[in-house]
Scaffold this motif. Structure first.
Motif, PDB file in Angstrom:
ATOM      1  N   SER A 110       0.829  -1.205   0.000  1.00  0.00           N
ATOM      2  CA  SER A 110       0.000   0.000   0.000  1.00  0.00           C
ATOM      3  C   SER A 110       0.864   1.256   0.000  1.00  0.00           C
ATOM      4  O   SER A 110       0.613   2.205  -0.738  1.00  0.00           O
ATOM      5  N   GLY A 111       1.893   1.262   0.834  1.00  0.00           N
ATOM      6  CA  GLY A 111       2.784   2.411   0.897  1.00  0.00           C
ATOM      7  C   GLY A 111       3.563   2.600  -0.394  1.00  0.00           C
ATOM      8  O   GLY A 111       3.782   3.726  -0.836  1.00  0.00           O
ATOM      9  N   ARG A 112       3.981   1.486  -1.002  1.00  0.00           N
ATOM     10  CA  ARG A 112       4.725   1.591  -2.264  1.00  0.00           C
ATOM     11  C   ARG A 112       3.851   2.171  -3.365  1.00  0.00           C
ATOM     12  O   ARG A 112       4.311   2.958  -4.199  1.00  0.00           O
ATOM     13  N   LEU A 113       2.580   1.785  -3.389  1.00  0.00           N
ATOM     14  CA  LEU A 113       1.657   2.357  -4.374  1.00  0.00           C
ATOM     15  C   LEU A 113       1.484   3.854  -4.148  1.00  0.00           C
ATOM     16  O   LEU A 113       1.372   4.629  -5.110  1.00  0.00           O
ATOM     17  N   ALA A 114       1.446   4.277  -2.895  1.00  0.00           N
ATOM     18  CA  ALA A 114       1.329   5.699  -2.578  1.00  0.00           C
ATOM     19  C   ALA A 114       2.559   6.462  -3.059  1.00  0.00           C
ATOM     20  O   ALA A 114       2.452   7.559  -3.615  1.00  0.00           O
ATOM     21  N   VAL A 115       3.743   5.878  -2.840  1.00  0.00           N
ATOM     22  CA  VAL A 115       4.977   6.508  -3.323  1.00  0.00           C
ATOM     23  C   VAL A 115       4.935   6.631  -4.836  1.00  0.00           C
ATOM     24  O   VAL A 115       5.265   7.686  -5.411  1.00  0.00           O
TER      25      VAL A 115
ATOM     26  N   ALA B  14      12.479   0.813   2.255  1.00  0.00           N
ATOM     27  CA  ALA B  14      11.401  -0.175   2.256  1.00  0.00           C
ATOM     28  C   ALA B  14      10.734  -0.315   0.887  1.00  0.00           C
ATOM     29  O   ALA B  14       9.892  -1.203   0.709  1.00  0.00           O
ATOM     30  N   MET B  15      11.098   0.528  -0.065  1.00  0.00           N
ATOM     31  CA  MET B  15      10.576   0.365  -1.423  1.00  0.00           C
ATOM     32  C   MET B  15      11.073  -0.936  -2.035  1.00  0.00           C
ATOM     33  O   MET B  15      10.373  -1.582  -2.826  1.00  0.00           O
ATOM     34  N   MET B  16      12.281  -1.332  -1.711  1.00  0.00           N
ATOM     35  CA  MET B  16      12.909  -2.483  -2.345  1.00  0.00           C
ATOM     36  C   MET B  16      12.825  -3.758  -1.503  1.00  0.00           C
ATOM     37  O   MET B  16      12.830  -4.851  -2.041  1.00  0.00           O
TER      38      MET B  16
ATOM     39  N   ALA C 253       4.874  11.368  -0.226  1.00  0.00           N
ATOM     40  CA  ALA C 253       4.500  10.031   0.224  1.00  0.00           C
ATOM     41  C   ALA C 253       5.485   9.565   1.282  1.00  0.00           C
ATOM     42  O   ALA C 253       6.696   9.743   1.139  1.00  0.00           O
ATOM     43  N   HIS C 254       4.961   8.973   2.343  1.00  0.00           N
ATOM     44  CA  HIS C 254       5.772   8.518   3.467  1.00  0.00           C
ATOM     45  C   HIS C 254       5.572   7.016   3.642  1.00  0.00           C
ATOM     46  O   HIS C 254       4.473   6.562   3.975  1.00  0.00           O
ATOM     47  N   LEU C 255       6.616   6.266   3.412  1.00  0.00           N
ATOM     48  CA  LEU C 255       6.565   4.817   3.495  1.00  0.00           C
ATOM     49  C   LEU C 255       7.152   4.359   4.827  1.00  0.00           C
ATOM     50  O   LEU C 255       8.259   4.764   5.195  1.00  0.00           O
ATOM     51  N   ALA C 256       6.411   3.542   5.551  1.00  0.00           N
ATOM     52  CA  ALA C 256       6.922   3.017   6.818  1.00  0.00           C
ATOM     53  C   ALA C 256       8.264   2.337   6.587  1.00  0.00           C
ATOM     54  O   ALA C 256       8.388   1.486   5.708  1.00  0.00           O
ATOM     55  N   GLY C 257       9.255   2.739   7.347  1.00  0.00           N
ATOM     56  CA  GLY C 257      10.583   2.187   7.166  1.00  0.00           C
ATOM     57  C   GLY C 257      11.460   3.000   6.239  1.00  0.00           C
ATOM     58  O   GLY C 257      12.628   2.662   6.018  1.00  0.00           O
TER      59      GLY C 257
END
Length: 313
Positions: free
Chosen positions: A80-85, A112-114, A104-108
């Motif tokens: 979900s976070g990666r889609l937001a990014v 954490a994208m990869m 966009a703020h991804l947990a981690g």
């Protein structure tokens, strides 16, 4: 003390339930597996369409924030976070919108994208600190498949405390974080083809909704003329060719004439369009656009191009 995860065994989260339609999928030949995966997507559009009213409310809330000079913040974890990014970073080349307006703020963090960052989605305090960092005219858009991700919950709580607007997108009609959001978008995508694999149905629905949300917001903010992008960043030959093609599609100019207009404007599409459609020189086109800058509150012409053309007589 014995540590258990019983509290995480949710019985009301659709994505965690088993999908009876795919029992025995591992016994099938490849063509049948592919057919089942494709069939699983058939109900996603209906689930998204059922949320149209809530998506509209989210766009309108974001528009209020935008007009006030606020920043749209996405917060999510995992898929979900990666889609937001992905949604946020694509706005720069497509609409000329950078992280001064959408973040966009991804947990981690971006690492954490990869690969997964252990425990990041459970860090409610990190989410809360993020939410508290917002300004009152900002908007926090939380994205989570389960509707209970602690990082997202913390972000929504913190944002509410500073008076920022809040939106939640979750693939769970019973999302426990829904009360933290002024607008909740909750498509019911049902059990996943592979139990719990939210990169499938839930993620597909989230991608559609994020695309719809951000695109509708960009249109309302005057980033298009008709269905043409007027703030695209032409950073390569493909995109430069696209800007020429847009001028040709909108007017009666040839490709060489459209290219000449764009060269004169330094690649700016809006004044090139006014030159092409109004048959005027660049100074006149710029002056007309100065009188009618982009304005989301201008009904029927948020970009100002139609009004600029009309003012030419």
């Amino acid at each position: 003390m014995t540590h258990t995860t019983d509290h995480l065994i949710a019985h009301d989260v659709p994505t965690e339930q088993r999908n009876a339609a795919t029992f025995g999928i591992d016994t099938l030949a490849t063509p049948a597996i592919v057919d089942q995966l494709i069939d699983a997507n058939s109900g996603i559009q209906a689930a998204v369409a059922a949320q149209a009213e809530h998506i509209t409310a989210a766009v309108d809330a974001a528009l209020v924030s935008w007009i006030a000079g606020g920043v749209i913040h996405y917060a999510g974890a995992g898929t979900s976070g990666r889609l937001a990014v992905l949604d946020a970073v694509e706005l720069l080349p497509t609409y000329g919108v950078g992280d001064d307006r959408v973040q966009a703020h991804l947990a981690g963090g971006l690492d954490a994208m990869m690969r997964a960052v252990e425990g990041a989605e459970d860090d409610a305090e990190a989410g809360y600190a993020l939410g508290r960092s917002l300004a009152p005219h900002d908007l926090m858009f939380g994205v989570t498949a389960s509707g209970r991700t602690p990082f997202v919950g913390g972000a929504l709580r913190g944002a509410r405390e500073v008076g920022a607007a809040t939106v939640l997108l979750a693939s769970n009609p019973n999302a426990e974080l829904a009360p933290l959001a002024e607008t909740a978008i909750l498509p019911d995508t049902g059990p996943e083809v592979i139990t719990g694999s939210t990169r499938m149905n839930a993620a597909t629905a989230q991608k559609i909704i994020l695309n719809t949300f951000s695109t509708a917001l960009m249109v309302r903010c005057g980033k298009t003329y008709d269905n043409l992008m007027i703030d695209v960043a032409a950073t390569n030959e493909k995109l430069r060719a696209r800007t020429v093609r847009m001028i040709v599609q909108a007017s009666s100019l040839t490709a060489s004439q459209a290219r000449a207009c764009l060269e004169e404007t330094g690649g700016e599409i809006a004044p090139a369009l006014v030159m092409a459609l109004g048959g005027v020189e660049l100074p006149i086109a710029r002056a007309a656009l100065t009188r009618y800058p982009p304005d989301p509150s201008r009904t029927g012409d948020p970009s100002g191009i139609r009004s600029a053309l009309a003012s030419l007589g």
